[in-house]
Scaffold this active site. Structure first.
Site, mmCIF file in Angstrom:
data_model
loop_
_atom_site.group_PDB
_atom_site.id
_atom_site.type_symbol
_atom_site.label_atom_id
_atom_site.label_comp_id
_atom_site.label_asym_id
_atom_site.label_seq_id
_atom_site.Cartn_x
_atom_site.Cartn_y
_atom_site.Cartn_z
ATOM 1 C CD GLU A 72 -1.850 4.982 5.580
ATOM 2 O OE1 GLU A 72 -2.420 5.566 4.638
ATOM 3 O OE2 GLU A 72 -1.815 5.435 6.739
ATOM 4 C CB SER A 119 -0.866 -0.014 1.269
ATOM 5 O OG SER A 119 -1.398 1.258 1.513
ATOM 6 C CE1 TYR A 170 -3.986 -1.736 5.711
ATOM 7 C CE2 TYR A 170 -3.032 0.357 4.986
ATOM 8 C CZ TYR A 170 -3.603 -0.869 4.687
ATOM 9 O OH TYR A 170 -3.785 -1.229 3.370
HETATM 10 P P1 NAP Z 1 -11.421 -4.609 1.979
HETATM 11 O O1 NAP Z 1 -12.587 -4.292 1.108
HETATM 12 O O2 NAP Z 1 -11.367 -4.077 3.364
HETATM 13 O O3 NAP Z 1 -11.295 -6.213 2.048
HETATM 14 C C1 NAP Z 1 -10.462 -6.838 2.977
HETATM 15 C C2 NAP Z 1 -10.737 -8.342 2.923
HETATM 16 O O4 NAP Z 1 -9.884 -9.005 3.872
HETATM 17 C C3 NAP Z 1 -12.186 -8.729 3.282
HETATM 18 O O5 NAP Z 1 -12.598 -9.762 2.414
HETATM 19 C C4 NAP Z 1 -12.032 -9.271 4.705
HETATM 20 O O6 NAP Z 1 -13.017 -10.195 5.060
HETATM 21 C C5 NAP Z 1 -10.683 -9.961 4.578
HETATM 22 N N1 NAP Z 1 -10.077 -10.285 5.878
HETATM 23 C C6 NAP Z 1 -9.876 -9.464 6.923
HETATM 24 N N2 NAP Z 1 -9.269 -10.131 7.932
HETATM 25 C C7 NAP Z 1 -9.078 -11.408 7.500
HETATM 26 C C8 NAP Z 1 -8.499 -12.565 8.071
HETATM 27 N N3 NAP Z 1 -7.994 -12.569 9.318
HETATM 28 N N4 NAP Z 1 -8.442 -13.692 7.330
HETATM 29 C C9 NAP Z 1 -8.962 -13.726 6.085
HETATM 30 N N5 NAP Z 1 -9.544 -12.656 5.488
HETATM 31 C C10 NAP Z 1 -9.594 -11.509 6.193
HETATM 32 O O7 NAP Z 1 -10.052 -4.170 1.273
HETATM 33 P P2 NAP Z 1 -9.766 -3.814 -0.262
HETATM 34 O O8 NAP Z 1 -9.994 -2.355 -0.463
HETATM 35 O O9 NAP Z 1 -10.442 -4.795 -1.145
HETATM 36 O O10 NAP Z 1 -8.196 -4.006 -0.311
HETATM 37 C C11 NAP Z 1 -7.619 -5.285 -0.632
HETATM 38 C C12 NAP Z 1 -6.182 -5.323 -0.119
HETATM 39 O O11 NAP Z 1 -5.422 -4.290 -0.729
HETATM 40 C C13 NAP Z 1 -6.015 -5.110 1.383
HETATM 41 O O12 NAP Z 1 -4.921 -5.885 1.798
HETATM 42 C C14 NAP Z 1 -5.688 -3.651 1.507
HETATM 43 O O13 NAP Z 1 -4.961 -3.397 2.688
HETATM 44 C C15 NAP Z 1 -4.845 -3.460 0.262
HETATM 45 N N6 NAP Z 1 -4.831 -2.114 -0.320
HETATM 46 C C16 NAP Z 1 -6.009 -1.501 -0.616
HETATM 47 C C17 NAP Z 1 -5.987 -0.253 -1.229
HETATM 48 C C18 NAP Z 1 -7.264 0.454 -1.588
HETATM 49 O O14 NAP Z 1 -7.213 1.675 -1.839
HETATM 50 N N7 NAP Z 1 -8.398 -0.233 -1.661
HETATM 51 C C19 NAP Z 1 -4.750 0.355 -1.527
HETATM 52 C C20 NAP Z 1 -3.592 -0.325 -1.227
HETATM 53 C C21 NAP Z 1 -3.630 -1.567 -0.641
HETATM 54 P P3 NAP Z 1 -14.434 -9.719 5.723
HETATM 55 O O15 NAP Z 1 -15.305 -9.365 4.563
HETATM 56 O O16 NAP Z 1 -14.845 -10.917 6.471
HETATM 57 O O17 NAP Z 1 -14.139 -8.522 6.591
HETATM 58 N N1 GDD Z 2 -12.284 7.395 6.373
HETATM 59 C C1 GDD Z 2 -12.394 8.729 6.479
HETATM 60 N N2 GDD Z 2 -13.514 9.267 7.043
HETATM 61 N N3 GDD Z 2 -11.390 9.495 6.024
HETATM 62 C C2 GDD Z 2 -11.525 10.840 6.107
HETATM 63 C C3 GDD Z 2 -12.658 11.462 6.666
HETATM 64 C C4 GDD Z 2 -13.702 10.633 7.162
HETATM 65 O O1 GDD Z 2 -14.724 11.090 7.678
HETATM 66 N N4 GDD Z 2 -12.488 12.803 6.588
HETATM 67 C C5 GDD Z 2 -11.316 13.023 6.011
HETATM 68 N N5 GDD Z 2 -10.706 11.842 5.721
HETATM 69 C C6 GDD Z 2 -9.379 11.684 5.137
HETATM 70 C C7 GDD Z 2 -8.457 10.811 5.997
HETATM 71 O O2 GDD Z 2 -7.911 11.573 7.075
HETATM 72 C C8 GDD Z 2 -7.428 10.397 4.947
HETATM 73 O O3 GDD Z 2 -6.399 11.359 4.878
HETATM 74 C C9 GDD Z 2 -8.209 10.392 3.624
HETATM 75 O O4 GDD Z 2 -9.470 11.020 3.901
HETATM 76 C C10 GDD Z 2 -8.465 9.007 3.038
HETATM 77 O O5 GDD Z 2 -9.002 8.170 4.052
HETATM 78 P P1 GDD Z 2 -9.597 6.710 3.725
HETATM 79 O O6 GDD Z 2 -10.592 6.789 2.627
HETATM 80 O O7 GDD Z 2 -10.038 6.126 5.031
HETATM 81 O O8 GDD Z 2 -8.361 5.920 3.103
HETATM 82 P P2 GDD Z 2 -6.823 5.801 3.547
HETATM 83 O O9 GDD Z 2 -6.027 6.588 2.549
HETATM 84 O O10 GDD Z 2 -6.627 6.086 4.980
HETATM 85 O O11 GDD Z 2 -6.556 4.244 3.353
HETATM 86 C C11 GDD Z 2 -6.982 3.562 2.164
HETATM 87 O O12 GDD Z 2 -5.989 3.656 1.176
HETATM 88 C C12 GDD Z 2 -4.762 2.998 1.503
HETATM 89 C C13 GDD Z 2 -3.795 3.228 0.335
HETATM 90 O O13 GDD Z 2 -3.131 4.435 0.509
HETATM 91 C C14 GDD Z 2 -7.297 2.123 2.548
HETATM 92 O O14 GDD Z 2 -7.901 1.475 1.466
HETATM 93 C C15 GDD Z 2 -6.041 1.357 2.902
HETATM 94 O O15 GDD Z 2 -6.334 -0.020 3.097
HETATM 95 C C16 GDD Z 2 -5.050 1.522 1.732
HETATM 96 O O16 GDD Z 2 -3.860 0.819 1.968
#
Ligand code: NAP
Ligand code: GDD
Length: 319
Positions: A125, A123, A147
């Site tokens: 992050e 990520s 995280y």
């Molecule tokens: P998500 O919607 O939160 O999905 C996370 C998945 O992990 C869900 O299916 C959840 O199951 C499963 N899970 C959680 N704990 C587990 C455990 N102990 N054993 C097995 N499964 C478990 O996340 P996403 O947005 O699809 O992201 C997919 C991956 O990419 C994650 O690793 C995330 O950190 C990473 N990532 C995401 C982003 C982004 O912007 N979306 C960016 C960079 C990296 P439940 O449904 O049961 O909760």
């Molecule tokens: N969630 C949330 N809720 N975020 C807020 C809010 C609010 O009410 N108001 C402002 N934000 C700002 C957060 O402070 C952050 O800077 C930004 O919006 C994005 O927050 P999220 O959408 O929660 O995503 P994230 O960037 O913290 O994390 C996501 O992206 C990562 C990749 O950079 C997640 O998907 C992570 O799993 C992923 O790795």
């Protein structure tokens, strides 16, 4: 027929990746952890075309059994505790799943068949308090949340197994990617859902934290294509995936509300409750390596992403 195992099948990315692999002719095995209520909303439209099996990144034995039974050629490790604010409330669980869970899967692969190709969902992050702008594969990490720290571990253990055991272990460093299937608590979906609710007269305000935070936001459907491409290369590697553009939370609000003929200033309320103990202020990718090596380009623009999410929530609520 190639077989792929996807952990995190019930999540946003798991659902898009499964669709992509089904279209490419894969047998797809989705790993879901056991829960008292089934949460297949994102996969119910194709659940009969895949095999969903129980497994948990916290349980080594379940991972070993899965690999032994289904003999995959590729494993995509998408499961994680992925919500950043929760990682301050549950830091040890976040470390166990999001960091050590990666080692458990790599160990399972090493024992069962070290030729299986492995994708780790790393990520942006990890860049946290960014050391340079934009961020590439060579930018040093400075995570700002439990995280982010866990993801840095997951990244380096992937690199370490690649180098120690000659495994095809690849790390995709993906910047934020969103979609109509995004979890409701993430800021983009929180905004699109609130816009739809306000437009239909169901709520009157949207409480948010830091509006000035900037993210490089893309469409999840485009990003799962990059995951697959990474595992089709001759060698394992690290790749940054993003759009190369950054936008603030405020800009996201402006476009989302305007798309519904609303002015965000009349509805958005700043609430300290949503501020974080440490913030990631600015993320912007340099995806040039992926463009060159994978020939990957995002297809959906920022504006298209925002409007797609608002339209989808409006349609859902009207139904
Ligand atoms: P998500 O919607 O939160 O999905 C996370 C998945 O992990 C869900 O299916 C959840 O199951 C499963 N899970 C959680 N704990 C587990 C455990 N102990 N054993 C097995 N499964 C478990 O996340 P996403 O947005 O699809 O992201 C997919 C991956 O990419 C994650 O690793 C995330 O950190 C990473 N990532 C995401 C982003 C982004 O912007 N979306 C960016 C960079 C990296 P439940 O449904 O049961 O909760
Ligand atoms: N969630 C949330 N809720 N975020 C807020 C809010 C609010 O009410 N108001 C402002 N934000 C700002 C957060 O402070 C952050 O800077 C930004 O919006 C994005 O927050 P999220 O959408 O929660 O995503 P994230 O960037 O913290 O994390 C996501 O992206 C990562 C990749 O950079 C997640 O998907 C992570 O799993 C992923 O790795």
């Amino acid at each position: 027929m190639p077989t792929a195992i996807i952990t995190g099948i019930t999540g946003q990315d798991g659902s898009y990746l499964a669709e992509l692999l089904l279209n490419k002719g894969y047998r797809v095995i989705g790993v879901a952890r056991r829960s008292s209520t089934v949460n297949y909303e994102r996969i119910e439209h194709f659940v009969d075309d895949i095999t969903v099996v129980q497994g948990d990144l916290q349980d080594q034995g379940s991972l070993l059994s899965l690999l032994e039974e289904y003999k995959p050629t590729e494993v995509y490790n998408l499961a994680a505790q992925s919500f950043v604010p929760t990682s301050w409330n549950q830091p040890a669980l976040t470390g166990d799943v999001t960091a050590l869970g990666v080692t458990r899967m790599l160990e399972a692969i090493r024992f069962v068949n070290s030729k299986i190709r492995f994708y780790q969902a790393s990520s942006s992050e990890m860049f946290g308090k960014v050391m340079e702008v934009p961020q590439s594969e060579d930018t040093p990490f400075y995570p700002r949340s439990p995280y982010g720290v866990a993801k840095v571990y997951g990244h380096w253990i992937t690199v370490n197994y690649r180098e120690s055991f000659d495994m095809f272990a690849t790390s995709g460093i993906l910047f934020n990617h969103e979609s109509p299937r995004r979890g409701m608590e993430f800021v983009t979906r929180k905004i699109s859902n609130a816009v739809a609710n306000i437009k239909l007269g169901k709520t009157k305000e949207l409480r948010l934290g830091n509006l000035e935070a900037q993210r490089d936001w893309g469409f999840a459907g485009d990003y799962v294509e990059a995951m697959w491409l990474m595992l089709q290369q001759d060698h394992p590697d690290n790749y940054v995936i993003g759009t190369g553009e950054t936008h603030s939370v405020r800009e996201f609000c402006e476009i989302a509300f305007a798309h519904a003929d609303l002015d965000y200033k009349e509805f958005v309320v700043m609430d300290e409750k949503f501020y974080r103990p440490a913030e990631v202020d600015l993320l912007i990718s340099d995806p040039s390596k992926a463009r060159m090596a994978l020939k990957w380009e995002p297809a959906v623009s920022f504006k298209e992403l925002v409007t797609m999410m608002v339209d989808s929530d409006l349609a859902r609520l009207k139904r």
